[in-house]
Scaffold this motif. Structure first.
Motif, short mmCIF file in Angstrom:
data_model
loop_
_atom_site.label_atom_id
_atom_site.label_comp_id
_atom_site.label_asym_id
_atom_site.label_seq_id
_atom_site.Cartn_x
_atom_site.Cartn_y
_atom_site.Cartn_z
N HIS A 5 0.86 -1.17 0.00
CA HIS A 5 0.00 0.00 0.00
C HIS A 5 0.89 1.23 0.00
O HIS A 5 2.03 1.18 0.49
N GLU A 16 -5.09 9.46 0.76
CA GLU A 16 -5.68 8.20 0.30
C GLU A 16 -4.63 7.11 0.39
O GLU A 16 -3.47 7.31 0.02
N CYS A 18 -3.51 3.74 -1.17
CA CYS A 18 -3.69 3.04 -2.45
C CYS A 18 -3.06 1.65 -2.36
O CYS A 18 -2.17 1.40 -1.56
N SER A 44 1.42 6.23 -12.08
CA SER A 44 0.50 5.25 -11.49
C SER A 44 -0.02 4.28 -12.55
O SER A 44 -0.11 3.07 -12.30
N GLN A 69 -7.95 0.19 -8.53
CA GLN A 69 -7.19 1.27 -7.89
C GLN A 69 -6.79 2.32 -8.92
O GLN A 69 -6.90 3.51 -8.67
N ILE A 73 -7.64 6.31 -8.92
CA ILE A 73 -6.59 7.33 -9.01
C ILE A 73 -6.89 8.28 -10.16
O ILE A 73 -6.82 9.51 -10.00
#
Length: 95
Positions: A5, A16, A18, A44, A69, A73
């Motif tokens: 994470h 946040e 992730c 990302s 995810q 994002i």
């Protein structure tokens, strides 16, 4: 496969946590660094795509959590794209 994470702070101050199914995120983001929103989205996208592909290579199917995810994002970052000064900070990596 080691999952991880990472905590980010969005331009509006929201934090946040992730998820990535792979440690590959560490190759694209640096702990404590901040990135223009478009750069963060690109990094990302690359990292989570590679992570999902690694899951697929090992288990025969892509990682739906990584894809989800990435979608979150992208959706969260989209409103900030017009502001060239907006940055996303990668706060920390969690095990």
């Amino acid at each position: 496969m080691p999952e991880m994470h990472f905590v980010v702070t969005w331009p509006d101050g929201r934090q946040e946590t992730c998820y990535s199914p792979s440690l590959v995120v560490k190759e694209f983001l640096d702990e404590g660094a901040s990135y223009p929103v478009s750069d963060f989205l690109d990094r990302s996208r690359k990292a989570l795509t590679i992570a999902s592909e690694r899951v697929e290579a090992k288990y025969g199917y892509p990682c739906s959590l990584a894809r989800g995810q990435l979608a979150r994002i992208v959706a969260t970052g989209a409103p900030f794209l017009a502001d060239t000064e907006a940055r996303v900070r990668c706060e920390t990596f969690l095990p």
